[in-house]
Motif scaffolding. Structure first.
Motif, short mmCIF file in Angstrom:
data_model
loop_
_atom_site.label_atom_id
_atom_site.label_comp_id
_atom_site.label_asym_id
_atom_site.label_seq_id
_atom_site.Cartn_x
_atom_site.Cartn_y
_atom_site.Cartn_z
N ALA A 52 1.06 -1.30 -0.16
CA ALA A 52 -0.01 0.08 0.11
C ALA A 52 1.02 1.31 -0.24
O ALA A 52 0.67 2.33 0.55
CB ALA A 52 -1.05 -0.01 1.21
N SER A 53 1.86 1.14 -1.00
CA SER A 53 2.85 2.27 -1.03
C SER A 53 2.72 3.24 -2.32
O SER A 53 2.75 2.68 -3.23
CB SER A 53 4.36 1.65 -0.87
OG SER A 53 5.12 2.79 -1.41
N ARG A 54 2.23 4.30 -2.00
CA ARG A 54 2.12 5.30 -3.18
C ARG A 54 3.33 5.42 -4.05
O ARG A 54 3.31 5.44 -5.23
CB ARG A 54 1.44 6.54 -2.86
CG ARG A 54 0.06 6.55 -2.36
CD ARG A 54 -0.43 7.92 -1.92
NE ARG A 54 -1.77 8.04 -1.39
CZ ARG A 54 -2.82 7.69 -2.10
NH1 ARG A 54 -2.86 7.73 -3.27
NH2 ARG A 54 -4.09 7.88 -1.37
N ARG A 55 4.24 5.64 -3.29
CA ARG A 55 5.66 5.81 -3.69
C ARG A 55 6.23 4.41 -4.67
O ARG A 55 6.40 4.94 -6.03
CB ARG A 55 6.77 6.00 -2.91
CG ARG A 55 8.10 6.25 -3.47
CD ARG A 55 9.21 6.38 -2.50
NE ARG A 55 8.95 7.92 -2.08
CZ ARG A 55 9.59 8.53 -1.01
NH1 ARG A 55 10.39 7.71 -0.14
NH2 ARG A 55 9.17 9.82 -0.66
N LEU A 56 5.92 3.42 -4.30
CA LEU A 56 6.28 2.04 -5.12
C LEU A 56 5.31 2.18 -6.57
O LEU A 56 5.78 1.83 -7.41
CB LEU A 56 6.25 0.98 -4.27
CG LEU A 56 7.44 0.72 -3.28
CD1 LEU A 56 7.25 -0.61 -2.61
CD2 LEU A 56 8.76 0.63 -4.11
N VAL A 57 4.06 2.45 -6.02
CA VAL A 57 3.02 2.32 -7.23
C VAL A 57 3.43 3.52 -8.21
O VAL A 57 3.52 3.24 -9.46
CB VAL A 57 1.68 2.74 -6.56
CG1 VAL A 57 0.65 2.96 -7.74
CG2 VAL A 57 1.27 1.49 -5.90
N THR A 58 3.93 4.81 -7.74
CA THR A 58 4.14 5.61 -8.80
C THR A 58 5.61 5.12 -9.53
O THR A 58 5.69 5.36 -10.76
CB THR A 58 4.46 6.81 -8.09
OG1 THR A 58 3.24 7.33 -7.54
CG2 THR A 58 4.74 8.14 -9.06
#
Length: 164
Positions: A52-58
């Motif tokens: 649930a990491s926005r940074r990794l998703v981006t």
């Protein structure tokens, strides 16, 4: 009272992974080495959804698009590049939305209907951007440099992001 599990929705995870695979496929059909870069993007995207990491998703979405841009830079035809970019942006968008829904409502909440509306809307806007981008390319064709394909993809991505 049960505690809310703040994880991405299962529907969002499945849709995001599906779009990422379509992006990789569109890229692999024309430039297999670019698909390797996009494949790394899929792995990072899925890891971001797992944590649930926005940074990794981006970062995963960025790697998907980097593979597509590499395909365009190496001389791939514009239509597969634009389609790969569309699916890469849609993968990132669906993953980002899944993380947001998970943070706000929790994994247990049935958010499928809202997510379907989001995905379909994004797909329609992105498809329009690809159609316009490809139309501009066809209208301006005639010995254009490779940079024009790159700029078309960048413009389509910017349009999808702006309309989001």
């Amino acid at each position: 009272m049960t505690e809310i599990t703040r994880e991405p929705s299962r529907f969002g995870i499945a849709v995001s992974a599906g779009f990422a695979l379509l992006s990789i496929t569109a890229t692999a059909l024309v430039v297999p080495t670019a698909a390797a870069i996009s494949g790394l993007g899929l792995l990072v995207l899925v890891a971001g959804l797992g944590r649930a990491s926005r940074r990794l998703v981006t970062n995963g979405g960025g790697l998907l698009l980097l593979g597509v841009l590499y395909a365009g830079y190496t001389g791939a035809p514009p239509l597969p590049v634009l389609i790969g970019a569309l699916f890469g942006v849609l993968a990132w968008d669906a993953a980002s939305n899944a993380v947001s829904v998970g943070e706000q409502l929790g994994k247990e909440t049935d958010s499928t209907r809202g997510e379907v509306v989001h995905v379909v809307s994004s797909f329609l806007v992105g498809s329009l951007a690809v159609a316009v981008g490809f139309g501009v390319y066809v209208a301006a064709a005639g010995g254009q440099p490779i940079a024009s394909v790159f700029l078309l993809v960048a413009g389509a991505v910017a349009l999808v992001n702006a309309l989001r």
